[in-house]
Design an enzyme around this catalytic site. Structure first.
Site, PDB file in Angstrom:
ATOM      1  N   THR A 142       1.152  -1.299  -0.217  1.00  7.72           N
ATOM      2  CA  THR A 142      -0.057  -0.449  -0.004  1.00  7.72           C
ATOM      3  C   THR A 142       0.797   1.332   0.278  1.00  7.72           C
ATOM      4  O   THR A 142       1.956   0.935   0.024  1.00  7.72           O
ATOM      5  CB  THR A 142      -1.252  -0.162   1.232  1.00  7.72           C
ATOM      6  OG1 THR A 142      -2.093   0.759   1.331  1.00  7.72           O
ATOM      7  CG2 THR A 142      -0.325   0.507   2.426  1.00  7.72           C
ATOM      8  N   THR A 180      -1.162  -4.289   0.569  1.00  5.36           N
ATOM      9  CA  THR A 180      -2.161  -2.882  -0.368  1.00  5.36           C
ATOM     10  C   THR A 180      -3.661  -3.564   0.320  1.00  5.36           C
ATOM     11  O   THR A 180      -4.041  -4.766   0.929  1.00  5.36           O
ATOM     12  CB  THR A 180      -2.232  -3.426  -1.784  1.00  5.36           C
ATOM     13  OG1 THR A 180      -3.891  -2.482  -1.751  1.00  5.36           O
ATOM     14  CG2 THR A 180      -2.461  -4.640  -2.459  1.00  5.36           C
ATOM     15  N   SER A 181      -4.551  -2.301   0.796  1.00  4.11           N
ATOM     16  CA  SER A 181      -6.096  -2.729   1.388  1.00  4.11           C
ATOM     17  C   SER A 181      -7.381  -2.808   0.454  1.00  4.11           C
ATOM     18  O   SER A 181      -7.486  -3.705   0.500  1.00  4.11           O
ATOM     19  CB  SER A 181      -6.306  -1.150   1.596  1.00  4.11           C
ATOM     20  OG  SER A 181      -6.564  -0.111   0.614  1.00  4.11           O
ATOM     21  N   GLU A 182      -6.561  -3.059  -0.575  1.00  7.27           N
ATOM     22  CA  GLU A 182      -6.929  -4.186  -1.846  1.00  7.27           C
ATOM     23  C   GLU A 182      -7.288  -5.349  -1.874  1.00  7.27           C
ATOM     24  O   GLU A 182      -7.752  -5.885  -2.484  1.00  7.27           O
ATOM     25  CB  GLU A 182      -7.959  -2.973  -3.050  1.00  7.27           C
ATOM     26  CG  GLU A 182      -8.122  -2.261  -3.270  1.00  7.27           C
ATOM     27  CD  GLU A 182      -8.059  -1.740  -4.418  1.00  7.27           C
ATOM     28  OE1 GLU A 182      -9.392  -0.732  -4.553  1.00  7.27           O
ATOM     29  OE2 GLU A 182      -7.302  -0.559  -4.673  1.00  7.27           O
ATOM     30  N   HIS A 235      -5.290  -5.005 -10.956  1.00  6.19           N
ATOM     31  CA  HIS A 235      -6.286  -4.003 -10.044  1.00  6.19           C
ATOM     32  C   HIS A 235      -5.582  -2.856 -10.937  1.00  6.19           C
ATOM     33  O   HIS A 235      -4.834  -2.201 -10.729  1.00  6.19           O
ATOM     34  CB  HIS A 235      -6.888  -3.783  -9.198  1.00  6.19           C
ATOM     35  CG  HIS A 235      -7.777  -2.597  -9.189  1.00  6.19           C
ATOM     36  ND1 HIS A 235      -8.517  -2.376  -9.732  1.00  6.19           N
ATOM     37  CD2 HIS A 235      -7.674  -1.883  -8.069  1.00  6.19           C
ATOM     38  CE1 HIS A 235      -8.939  -1.236  -9.492  1.00  6.19           C
ATOM     39  NE2 HIS A 235      -8.396  -0.972  -8.221  1.00  6.19           N
ATOM     40  N   HIS A 285      -7.208   1.152 -12.743  1.00 12.90           N
ATOM     41  CA  HIS A 285      -7.932   2.908 -13.416  1.00 12.90           C
ATOM     42  C   HIS A 285      -7.717   3.077 -14.460  1.00 12.90           C
ATOM     43  O   HIS A 285      -7.926   4.494 -14.603  1.00 12.90           O
ATOM     44  CB  HIS A 285      -8.033   3.380 -12.095  1.00 12.90           C
ATOM     45  CG  HIS A 285      -8.546   3.570 -11.140  1.00 12.90           C
ATOM     46  ND1 HIS A 285      -7.287   3.502  -9.847  1.00 12.90           N
ATOM     47  CD2 HIS A 285      -8.678   2.054 -10.251  1.00 12.90           C
ATOM     48  CE1 HIS A 285      -7.634   3.076  -8.483  1.00 12.90           C
ATOM     49  NE2 HIS A 285      -8.443   2.786  -8.656  1.00 12.90           N
ATOM     50  N   HIS A 330     -14.986   2.852 -10.290  1.00 12.57           N
ATOM     51  CA  HIS A 330     -14.048   2.733  -9.398  1.00 12.57           C
ATOM     52  C   HIS A 330     -12.107   2.344 -10.705  1.00 12.57           C
ATOM     53  O   HIS A 330     -12.031   2.993 -10.959  1.00 12.57           O
ATOM     54  CB  HIS A 330     -14.368   1.426  -8.497  1.00 12.57           C
ATOM     55  CG  HIS A 330     -12.717   1.392  -8.188  1.00 12.57           C
ATOM     56  ND1 HIS A 330     -12.797   0.226  -6.699  1.00 12.57           N
ATOM     57  CD2 HIS A 330     -11.601   1.595  -8.501  1.00 12.57           C
ATOM     58  CE1 HIS A 330     -12.053   0.310  -6.122  1.00 12.57           C
ATOM     59  NE2 HIS A 330     -10.738   0.844  -6.828  1.00 12.57           N
TER      60      HIS A 330
END
Ligand SMILES: [Zn+2]
Length: 352
Positions: free
Chosen positions: A126, A155-157, A176, A178, A238
């Protein structure tokens, strides 16, 4: 139905000492199979044909005994510090850099994970830009998100990646990010139309998951619900997450393919003419290749007339065949009367 040959099939035939061109004559060939045949023909011409696949992997190999979350900490540490794991960490840095260079990530956004055992994964940290990660930044976690190794916090995801891996046993890597054009479709709540570009049809199977707060188990759950038949999920409002049964680079390639596709579609929509779409038999050929590559798609097994599903997409794009085929015989009587009345009115206006 014709057989589909991939490059691996061609190599397997060559390895037996047989001539692959005879066997491939009536088959549908993937582009890589076509390349393999051409290479074979050229090599024969030059007298350098090989009778087997002699590619040698120079990278360190995976541990002989697969690890899991119950493995002794010393074994997990040894794995985390091994040459093999170092190679995976470098791959994560490399893919992170490519995502950043292509502007698929912003700030510290985006994350990557590779399955490295029964229920453990290597993932990105993160609060580090994906363009500037170092191998020592990577983290080893179990499928609940508990961290075993790595100096930085995971990472928090990661939960979403882990939920994908739990639900889809074939997922060896997840990515993942964006990317703006794809995320534009995700914000609009619109899956891109189909039947336009071969790469998109063959390598990506896209669906949309509803919005939830990033990093929450609910978000991961909604994505995981789709990974049985889809490998690339648009997350509403997202971004995008993808999984691969091959490698982290392959998971990332889904992003490149989807992003290029969404961008191309927006250009097409601005050209003022309806897009030309591929025909159902042409799409059927691509789906055969897709199935032979082990890539899921909800359309596998559908008939040609059911294959185009883009009726809901608006900007001037029409499918080659009627898109929806509802099993309704005749319209509702009221609706029919209303259509009749409006049509008569229009005709009366035109004839004035
Ligand atoms: Zn995100």
């Amino acid at each position: 139905m014709n057989t589909v040959f991939t490059a691996r099939d061609i190599e397997a035939i060559i390895a037996t000492g047989a001539d692959p061109s005879a066997a491939a004559r009536d088959a549908v060939l993937t582009p890589s199979a076509r390349d393999a045949l051409r290479d074979y023909a050229n090599a024969r011409k030059n007298g350098t044909a090989k009778t087997s696949n002699t590619a040698i992997s120079t990278s360190a190999s995976a541990p002989a005994k697969p690890l899991n979350s119950k493995s002794p900490k010393a074994e997990l540490d040894a794995f985390f510090n091994s040459a093999y794991c170092q190679g995976l960490k470098e791959q994560l840095c490399d893919i992170g850099r490519r995502m950043w260079q292509r502007e698929y990530v912003d700030g510290n956004g985006g994350n990557l994970a590779i399955r490295v055992g029964e229920d453990i994964a290597l993932c990105t940290p993160t609060l580090v830009s994906k363009g500037f990660m170092k191998p020592e930044d990577m983290c080893l976690v179990d499928f609940e998100g508990n961290q075993f190794c790595g100096g930085k916090k995971r990472t928090s995801e990661i939960l979403m990646h882990l939920q994908i891996m739990k639900r889809q046993p074939r997922a060896v890597a997840t990515a993942h990010c964006h990317p703006p054009y794809s995320t534009g479709f995700a914000v609009a709540g619109m899956a891109p139309p189909t039947c336009m570009i071969p790469e998109y049809e063959v390598f990506a199977s896209v669906a949309i998951a509803p919005y939830r707060t990033p990093g929450t188990p609910e978000m991961g759950q909604l994505v995981a619900d789709l990974v049985d038949k889809h490998n690339t999920i648009l997350m509403a409002n997202h971004g995008v997450v993808s999984w691969s049964h091959n490698s982290i680079e392959d998971a990332y390639f889904k992003m490149e393919i989807l992003e290029a596709y969404c961008r191309t579609i927006l250009v097409t929509a601005q050209l003022g003419v309806p897009a030309k779409t591929m025909t159902p038999p042409q799409l059927q050929d691509l789906l055969k290749i897709k199935q032979s590559l082990g890539i899921p798609d909800p359309r596998h097994g559908l008939k040609e007339c059911e294959l185009c599903d883009n009726a809901e997409w608006r900007p001037g794009v029409q499918c080659a065949v009627p898109a929806t085929v509802p099993a309704i015989v005749g319209l509702d009587a009221d609706a029919e009367a209303a259509v009749q009345a409006i049509t008569s009115q229009i005709l009366a206006q035109l004839n004035k």
